[in-house]
Design a protein around this motif. Structure first.
Motif, mmCIF file in Angstrom:
data_model
loop_
_atom_site.group_PDB
_atom_site.id
_atom_site.type_symbol
_atom_site.label_atom_id
_atom_site.label_comp_id
_atom_site.label_asym_id
_atom_site.label_seq_id
_atom_site.Cartn_x
_atom_site.Cartn_y
_atom_site.Cartn_z
ATOM 1 N N LEU A 1 13.375 38.566 35.853
ATOM 2 C CA LEU A 1 14.234 37.372 35.834
ATOM 3 C C LEU A 1 14.389 36.917 34.379
ATOM 4 O O LEU A 1 13.399 36.521 33.732
ATOM 5 C CB LEU A 1 13.597 36.253 36.671
ATOM 6 C CG LEU A 1 14.456 35.023 36.986
ATOM 7 C CD1 LEU A 1 13.881 34.241 38.178
ATOM 8 C CD2 LEU A 1 14.638 34.094 35.806
ATOM 9 N N TYR A 2 15.616 37.037 33.854
ATOM 10 C CA TYR A 2 15.912 36.568 32.496
ATOM 11 C C TYR A 2 16.573 35.197 32.624
ATOM 12 O O TYR A 2 17.690 35.080 33.120
ATOM 13 C CB TYR A 2 16.852 37.542 31.772
ATOM 14 C CG TYR A 2 17.415 36.997 30.474
ATOM 15 C CD1 TYR A 2 18.784 36.742 30.327
ATOM 16 C CD2 TYR A 2 16.587 36.725 29.390
ATOM 17 C CE1 TYR A 2 19.297 36.221 29.146
ATOM 18 C CE2 TYR A 2 17.102 36.202 28.197
ATOM 19 C CZ TYR A 2 18.455 35.963 28.090
ATOM 20 O OH TYR A 2 18.974 35.446 26.922
ATOM 21 N N PRO A 3 15.876 34.103 32.215
ATOM 22 C CA PRO A 3 16.348 32.748 32.527
ATOM 23 C C PRO A 3 17.340 32.167 31.521
ATOM 24 O O PRO A 3 17.328 30.967 31.258
ATOM 25 C CB PRO A 3 15.039 31.952 32.543
ATOM 26 C CG PRO A 3 14.187 32.626 31.524
ATOM 27 C CD PRO A 3 14.538 34.087 31.581
ATOM 28 N N ALA B 1 8.538 33.687 45.575
ATOM 29 C CA ALA B 1 9.334 34.718 46.278
ATOM 30 C C ALA B 1 8.431 35.770 46.916
ATOM 31 O O ALA B 1 8.894 36.847 47.306
ATOM 32 C CB ALA B 1 10.311 35.371 45.297
ATOM 33 N N GLY B 2 7.118 35.469 46.965
ATOM 34 C CA GLY B 2 6.193 36.381 47.638
ATOM 35 C C GLY B 2 5.809 37.586 46.800
ATOM 36 O O GLY B 2 5.293 38.579 47.295
ATOM 37 N N LEU B 3 6.075 37.492 45.475
ATOM 38 C CA LEU B 3 5.732 38.602 44.572
ATOM 39 C C LEU B 3 4.399 38.301 43.893
ATOM 40 O O LEU B 3 3.911 37.173 43.925
ATOM 41 C CB LEU B 3 6.846 38.761 43.524
ATOM 42 C CG LEU B 3 8.242 39.026 44.124
ATOM 43 C CD1 LEU B 3 9.322 38.836 43.056
ATOM 44 C CD2 LEU B 3 8.325 40.415 44.737
ATOM 45 N N ALA C 1 14.901 39.744 44.876
ATOM 46 C CA ALA C 1 15.906 39.488 43.827
ATOM 47 C C ALA C 1 17.113 38.782 44.434
ATOM 48 O O ALA C 1 17.649 37.824 43.865
ATOM 49 C CB ALA C 1 16.328 40.803 43.181
ATOM 50 N N LYS C 2 17.491 39.203 45.635
ATOM 51 C CA LYS C 2 18.660 38.598 46.303
ATOM 52 C C LYS C 2 18.380 37.130 46.604
ATOM 53 O O LYS C 2 19.202 36.248 46.340
ATOM 54 C CB LYS C 2 18.952 39.364 47.615
ATOM 55 C CG LYS C 2 20.242 38.982 48.300
ATOM 56 C CD LYS C 2 20.559 39.925 49.452
ATOM 57 C CE LYS C 2 21.845 39.476 50.172
ATOM 58 N NZ LYS C 2 21.721 39.558 51.626
ATOM 59 N N ARG D 1 17.133 41.094 38.476
ATOM 60 C CA ARG D 1 17.335 42.473 38.951
ATOM 61 C C ARG D 1 16.050 43.045 39.536
ATOM 62 O O ARG D 1 14.967 42.821 38.962
ATOM 63 C CB ARG D 1 17.727 43.398 37.774
ATOM 64 C CG ARG D 1 18.935 42.981 36.986
ATOM 65 C CD ARG D 1 20.235 43.459 37.582
ATOM 66 N NE ARG D 1 21.376 43.257 36.682
ATOM 67 C CZ ARG D 1 21.986 42.096 36.487
ATOM 68 N NH1 ARG D 1 21.521 41.005 37.107
ATOM 69 N NH2 ARG D 1 23.022 41.982 35.678
ATOM 70 N N PRO D 2 16.158 43.821 40.629
ATOM 71 C CA PRO D 2 15.009 44.631 41.052
ATOM 72 C C PRO D 2 14.930 45.841 40.130
ATOM 73 O O PRO D 2 15.972 46.403 39.763
ATOM 74 C CB PRO D 2 15.378 45.039 42.481
ATOM 75 C CG PRO D 2 16.868 45.001 42.533
ATOM 76 C CD PRO D 2 17.320 43.974 41.534
#
Ligand SMILES: C[C@@](CO)(OP(=O)(O)O)[C@H](O)COP(=O)(O)OP(=O)(O)OC[C@H]1O[C@@H](n2ccc(N)nc2=O)[C@H](O)[C@@H]1O
Ligand SMILES: Nc1ncnc2c1ncn2[C@@H]1O[C@H](COP(=O)(O)OP(=O)(O)O)[C@@H](O)[C@H]1O
Length: 335
Positions: A212-214, A279-281, A307-308, A321-322
């Protein structure tokens, strides 16, 4: 001097799974212990040798500047999308140095299409530079068949280290020793020194993650300047064993000592880490000097789904992105 065919490849980005400072050096850099993996978030780079001297570089964004600006929720002329086309671009710098080193007449025509966000801690510029070195060598061998292949390693490695600490990583390991690609399977490296001393090793299993690029740029120099070298630096030994499937431990931890100072410089890093965790990661960390953050997934399906979800829940502009670990260097194709 004749022109060459077009050579092209897809420079991958990188994630730092571990980054610790060991000492501050006299030259203003830090001695590091870092573990990097290449990931399949890629730029596109094409080049050929030309009779006209100099490096003519054209840059664009994939799929186009407007689409990327829209995803980042910035205007098309925002600083986040600026990529230099002069000697500040590491591709231009490395090709000029390659021409000098090999005593080449003529010049280069280069097309660089960016996908990797710039100043994200994902090594985009360093990866482009390493790919330009690889492609430049192949194109030079076409127009100068007398160049000895055996000199590739001793010529390219010092040039890579001169351009940037992370450039040697993207040259890969065995490929520079001339080993056929299929014997590689190398996807990970432990780097020390400034980051240019590399020990490549194979991952026991491919790694899946979400990056994730914020939409925030963080100065690498400022992040390092706000760091202090710990009295008892952590070691990446256990992680290196775990990644190779050689550890009795079933879990491993990641670490990035640049995360704390970077979070103090940009308010976008904390929400990125928080949303990745929700997100459960697992293993949510910033990569390099930031601002991009990542978290590990159990599978490509979990990464794609997370990612979605994040694309619809993360506040503000971002590139999400995944990704999956991949081999360095990327394949070279001749057009
Ligand atoms: C932080 C890392 C982690 O992989 O990557 P990115 O986040 O840039 O992708 C690297 O160490 C980026 O190395 P490098 O590519 O040389 O950084 P540069 O932008 O050239 O260096 C900017 C400044 O960062 C500091 N720096 C860099 C590398 C290092 N080992 N020690 C340092 O102290 C120096 O002050 C240097 O002048
Ligand atoms: N080929 C390139 N692609 C992207 N940025 C580049 C390139 N060459 C030079 N730069 C400059 O390098 C800086 C970002 O480098 P980059 O490697 O993308 O950041 P990071 O190493 O933090 O991921 C920016 O200041 C950008 O202007």
């Amino acid at each position: 001097m004749t022109e060459s065919r077009w050579y092209h490849t897809s420079p991958p980005a990188k994630l730092n799974l571990f980054l610790e400072l060991l000492a501050r050096r006299e030259d203003g850099f830090h001695e590091l212990d870092t573990v990097m993996i290449a990931i399949d978030w890629r730029d596109e780079l094409r080049l050929r040798r030309t009779t006209q001297p100099g490096v003519r570089l054209s840059v664009d964004w994939i799929p186009n500047r407007a689409a990327v600006a829209n995803e980042l929720q910035v205007s098309e002329d925002d600083e986040l999308l600026f990529i230099p086309t002069d000697g500040k671009n590491l591709v231009v710098r490395v090709l000029n140095r390659l021409s000098e080193t090999l005593g080449l007449e003529g010049g280069w025509e280069v097309q660089l299409n960016k996908n990797i966000p710039s100043g994200a801690g994902m090594g985009g510029a360093s990866s482009d530079a390493a790919s330009a070195l690889q492609l430049g060598w192949e194109a030079a061998c076409e127009t100068h068949p007398e160049m000895p292949a055996s000199s590739k390693r001793e010529l390219l490695l010092p040039l890579a280290a001169e351009i940037g600490s992370d450039v040697p990583f993207f040259l890969g390991g065995a490929s520079l020793l001339g080993a056929p690609k299929s014997t590689e399977g190398i996807q990970c490296a432990r780097a020390t020194g400034r980051g240019e001393k590399l020990e490549f090793f194979p991952l026991a299993n491919p790694l899946h993650a979400v990056v994730l690029y914020p939409a925030a740029s963080v100065s690498t120099a400022k992040v390092y300047s706000r760091c202090t070298v710990p009295d008892s630096p952590r070691s990446s030994d256990d992680l290196v064993l775990a990644l190779q499937g050689m550890s009795a431990e079933t879990t491993f931890s990641l670490h990035n000592t640049l995360e704390a100072p970077a979070r103090g410089l940009s308010s976008r890093i904390d929400p990125a880490l928080e949303c990745l965790s929700k997100a459960g990661l697992t293993h949510c960390h910033m990569t390099g000097s930031g601002s991009a953050c990542f978290a590990l997934a159990d599978s490509s399906q979990q990464a794609a789904l997370a990612a979605k979800t994040l694309r619809s829940t993360f506040p503000g502009g971002a590139l999400i992105r995944p990704v999956m670990s991949c081999v360095v260097p990327s394949e070279i194709h001749i057009a």
